[in-house]
Design a protein around this motif. Sequence first.
Motif, short mmCIF file in Angstrom:
data_model
loop_
_atom_site.label_atom_id
_atom_site.label_comp_id
_atom_site.label_asym_id
_atom_site.label_seq_id
_atom_site.Cartn_x
_atom_site.Cartn_y
_atom_site.Cartn_z
N UNK A 47 0.84 -1.20 0.00
CA UNK A 47 0.00 0.00 0.00
C UNK A 47 0.87 1.25 0.00
N UNK A 48 1.97 1.23 0.78
CA UNK A 48 2.87 2.39 0.83
C UNK A 48 3.51 2.64 -0.54
N UNK A 49 3.90 1.57 -1.23
CA UNK A 49 4.47 1.73 -2.58
C UNK A 49 3.45 2.36 -3.53
N UNK A 52 3.20 6.02 -2.69
CA UNK A 52 4.35 6.75 -3.22
C UNK A 52 4.25 6.92 -4.73
N UNK A 53 3.86 5.87 -5.41
CA UNK A 53 3.80 5.91 -6.87
C UNK A 53 2.79 6.93 -7.38
#
Length: 59
Positions: A47-49, A52-53
């Motif tokens: 989820x963090x990736x 960020x994306x």
Amino acid sequence: MTQPGPEVRDETERMLASAGIVVTDEGKARARAKLAAAEQRMTPDAWARLDDRYGRSAA
């Protein structure tokens, strides 16, 4: 993840049937398995990736 109630599932099947798409028990089972696999892949890091994306903040 919450599951829709029976009235929502019935309405979805009617909508698909009106478009000529037949919903089978086998198809439902395959869809459930794919959703479960995707849900398992979505760890907090995953989820963090995504955040960020796509420029979303975690706050």
